[in-house]
Scaffold this active site. Structure first.
Site, mmCIF file in Angstrom:
data_model
loop_
_atom_site.group_PDB
_atom_site.id
_atom_site.type_symbol
_atom_site.label_atom_id
_atom_site.label_comp_id
_atom_site.label_asym_id
_atom_site.label_seq_id
_atom_site.Cartn_x
_atom_site.Cartn_y
_atom_site.Cartn_z
ATOM 1 N N ARG A 127 0.806 -1.210 0.000
ATOM 2 C CA ARG A 127 0.000 0.000 0.000
ATOM 3 C C ARG A 127 0.846 1.269 0.000
ATOM 4 N NH1 ARG A 127 -3.265 -2.908 2.283
ATOM 5 N NH2 ARG A 127 -1.567 -3.291 3.692
ATOM 6 N N THR A 128 1.755 1.358 0.956
ATOM 7 C CA THR A 128 2.500 2.602 1.106
ATOM 8 C C THR A 128 3.342 2.871 -0.144
ATOM 9 O OG1 THR A 128 2.570 2.230 3.478
ATOM 10 C CG2 THR A 128 4.101 3.837 2.604
ATOM 11 N N ARG A 170 11.569 3.759 3.645
ATOM 12 C CA ARG A 170 11.041 2.859 4.683
ATOM 13 C C ARG A 170 12.178 1.972 5.151
ATOM 14 N NH1 ARG A 170 5.670 -0.673 5.138
ATOM 15 N NH2 ARG A 170 4.966 1.447 5.550
ATOM 16 N N LYS A 187 24.956 -7.156 -0.441
ATOM 17 C CA LYS A 187 26.377 -7.325 -0.762
ATOM 18 C C LYS A 187 27.265 -6.613 0.257
ATOM 19 C CE LYS A 187 25.246 -7.227 -5.652
ATOM 20 N NZ LYS A 187 25.141 -6.221 -6.730
ATOM 21 N N HIS A 191 5.427 6.780 11.435
ATOM 22 C CA HIS A 191 4.911 6.572 10.088
ATOM 23 C C HIS A 191 4.018 7.783 9.800
ATOM 24 C CE1 HIS A 191 3.680 4.899 6.438
ATOM 25 N NE2 HIS A 191 3.169 3.746 6.815
#
Lengths: 321, 406
Positions: A66-67, A116, A94, A146
């Protein structure tokens, strides 16, 4: 707090990292700007050329559907170029450090990072370290914040209940691990609601949660009295195995929102959920899909609100003077 | 026969209840006399201490000098130079070296590094358990014989209380001091429950216990009660905990990432009161120098700790300026008190004692910057700030190991 890195020297939005530290005027400006993107007749969002020629990188170190997609749609509606990076499968695997990843992307002339990350403070760190012309939007960091989710929830509430000062809002469930809850508590208090009530067992509440400006209830039936807005939180399955709760069925029995319990709140109360929902764990399907639910409206509003935040941050960054 | 004469300083020696202006006479590395010269005294060197305070050299109960597997963060050379410039003449080294201080050979190696850095007064603290893993006891007696001054598990908790009890019994059998940094990771760095358990075990085992780097109000209350009850325990606090709280943290600035974490105003207030009323015996630096990379990252991913040798004296003097403690108390907390805890014949200007001396100018202001800072770790939240009070001379066993402007 000595200095808010989210604002530029003129006090305008530059980065959007946490609701904490913003004032009501700025949050209201975000909501008004978001409203201006929505066609009042059909609710559609027009494409605008505000960020034409700008490059926005969606930097997702954690999974999201969603975000990430609403950020992508928002960027495209603003006419920006969008690059989606799913870092869990990329260079950090890596051994590249977070800072080196950022430096490399900066070298590709990007204008904004939407971040995020599973670690609290990651977006702050990037904002501190990145080149001055780049804006950083926090799309969720660890258990910290958030803020865009909180703003789209505020937008949804305001659409349906324009006067914040009269509202009693209940946030129900796993407050302890929820970055959404933290940001929402800040936003609701800044916007001046009558009461923010958190309802959860003590195991799912942070110590001294009252200091965040909330009242506390450990009982859903008592806690839902007089409530105008109900925000349900997702309960993650791993909470059962870490001795925070005895089991899903007991949780549903005590804190799951059913039609019957919904009747305790005000008759026109709205039901919200940041998603993804766990049907039958924190919320009954009849409520999630019922008349009082605005869960999908929240998702739609995510686009306009994220457009507003991105446009404002870029505008005040000297880029679009 | 080397003879050294310190003139006209304000001599403050809490152990001997001295606070007056006068001279100190040092012969062959020992305090030979105060105020009146001993017979046949002919000074080779004279230090004018007019307007300055002369006291015993500071004893730091908790430091990390890095080196070995950590030389990017600091070396014995860089960090002992910083210690000397801060008036510190005796250092206790936490056992979380790399590798951990769990074998006599490592303690001997530390002694070698100390000699090579021309700073011999470094006392390693032995690991309480092997690799600090909280499972098997270390060879405490061999470690003691190799020069370790106490035992500790540093920041690592001993989760199994039966093992902790046995470790404390074994330490007590060899008359070793157990330095406990109470910490329970499972309760997100809760210190008071671990402290309460350790107090119970102190009574049960008869082990001498010193609690290091306290940070909580309730810890101070518990130590106060235990002392009143008659338990043989002592405690220290890291200097930054007496000045900073969670409210001072610049959001997600890793310079403020310390363990135990910065807590509330109420905690700070009680720590200060505890120091003033003697519940907390001493102040340590809890020095932890880091390289830049260790502090470059999102806050929880960075390494904890402050580079803090060089701010020890000015931050103590700040407490005096704020009337939290008297100057005499502050000096005692850095000298006589830690010496008592370690049972060392030092931390005082007693005639016959090794001449560990610190001379400082209490009014001199200086800025923390690259020109003044000695430690390799620049990880301090006080970077760039102006401090009041600076060491001008440090003597270790009568030898001048630091002199300002030199």
């Amino acid at each position: 707090m000595t200095h808010n890195i989210q604002l530029n020297s003129e006090g305008k939005l530059k980065h959007f990292l946490t609701i904490d530290g913003f004032d009501r005027a700025l949050l209201t400006e975000i909501l008004d700007t978001a409203a201006s993107f929505v066609n009042p007749r059909d609710g559609q969002i027009k494409k605008v050329p505000l960020l034409r020629g700008k490059t926005i990188v969606n930097l997702f170190f954690e999974n999201s559907t969603r975000t990430r997609t609403t950020f992508e749609l928002a960027a495209k509606r603003l006419s920006a170029d969008v690059l989606n990076m799913n870092i869990t499968t990329s260079s950090t695997a890596k051994g590249e450090s977070l800072l080196d990843t950022i430096r490399n992307l900066e070298a590709m002339f990007v204008d904004m990072f939407v971040v995020r990350h599973g670690i609290s403070g990651a977006a702050h760190f990037i904002a501190q370290q990145t080149a001055p012309h780049i804006s950083v939007i926090n799309a969720g960091d660890g258990q910290h914040a958030h803020p865009t989710q909180a703003m789209l929830d505020m937008f949804t509430i305001r659409q349906l209940r324009p006067d914040f000062s009269k509202l009693r809002v209940a946030i129900i469930g796993d407050i302890l691990h929820s970055r959404v809850a933290r940001s929402e508590i800040h936003a609701l208090n800044i916007l001046g609601v009558a009461e923010v009530r958190v309802i959860a067992p003590k195991t799912l509440l942070p110590a001294k949660v009252e200091t965040l400006g909330v009242t506390v209830s450990h009982n859903l039936i008592e806690g839902l009295q007089d409530i105008d807005v109900i925000i349900m939180l997702r309960l993650q399955k791993e909470r059962m195995t870490s001795a925070l709760l005895p089991g899903e069925s007991e949780y549903f029995k005590c804190f799951g929102l059913t039609e019957e319990k919904l009747k305790i709140a005000k008759p026109d109360a709205i039901v919200m959920h940041p998603g993804p929902i766990n049907r039958g764990v924190e919320i009954d399907s009849k409520v999630a899909d019922g008349k009082q639910s605005v869960i999908l409206q929240q998702v739609s509003n995510g686009i306009a609100v994220r457009m507003a935040i991105m446009a404002m941050a870029m505008q005040h960054n000297g880029v679009m003077a | 026969m080397t003879q050294l004469h310190i003139q006209h300083g304000r001599i403050i020696d809490p152990a001997n209840k001295i606070d007056r202006v006068g001279d100190i006479y040092i012969v062959d590395g020992k305090i030979a006399a105060l105020f009146e010269p001993p017979e046949n005294f002919q000074a080779d060197t004279v230090i004018d201490a007019t307007g300055k305070v002369v006291c015993a050299g500071f004893i730091d109960l908790s430091t990390r000098l890095r080196d070995m597997g950590h030389s990017r963060k600091g070396t014995f050379k860089s960090e002992t130079r910083a210690a000397a410039s801060a008036g510190i003449t005796t250092l206790c080294l936490q056992p979380d070296t790399r590798p951990a201080m769990d074998a006599a050979s490592i303690a001997e190696y530390i002694k070698d590094l100390a000699e090579k850095a021309n700073y011999p007064q470094i006392y390693p603290i032995a690991a309480l358990t092997q690799k600090l893993d909280g499972v098997e006891l270390s060879s405490m007696l061999s470690l003691k014989q190799a020069g370790c001054i106490a035992v500790s598990n540093a920041n690592e908790p001993v989760k199994n209380l039966l093992i902790l009890r046995r470790a404390m019994e074994y330490a007590a059998s060899h008359d070793l001091l157990y330095i406990c940094r109470p910490n329970d990771f499972s309760l997100s760095n809760k210190e008071t429950i671990a402290l309460a358990e350790c107090l119970e075990l102190a009574e049960l085992t008869g082990c001498r216990v010193h609690f290091g780097q306290l940070s909580c109000k309730r810890s101070v209350i518990k130590i106060h009660q235990a002392k009143k009850y008659g338990l043989n325990v002592s405690a220290d606090v890291a200097i930054h905990q007496l000045h900073l709280t969670e409210n001072d943290i610049i959001p997600f600035d890793s310079a403020y990432h310390v363990l135990p974490p910065l807590r509330t105003e109420a905690d700070k207030k009680h720590l200060r009161q505890g120091l003033a009323n003697g519940t907390i015996n001493s102040i340590c630096s809890d020095h932890q120098p880091h390289d830049l990379d260790a502090k470059l990252g999102a806050f929880p991913e960075t390494e904890s700790g402050v580079s803090s040798l060089e701010t020890l004296l000015p931050l103590m003097l700040k407490l005096v300026a704020k009337r939290v403690i008297s100057l005499e108390q502050g000096i005692a907390a850095l000298t006589h008190q830690p010496a008592q805890i370690l049972r060392l014949p030092s931390g005082a200007l007693t005639v016959g004692f090794s001449a560990d001396v610190c001379i400082f100018d209490p009014e001199l202001t200086w800025q923390i910057n690259n020109d003044t800072w000695q430690s390799r770790g620049i990880n301090t939240p006080f970077w760039g700030q102006t401090m009041t009070g600076r060491v001008t001379h440090t003597l270790q066993a009568g030898k001048i190991i630091f002199s300002l402007n030199n």
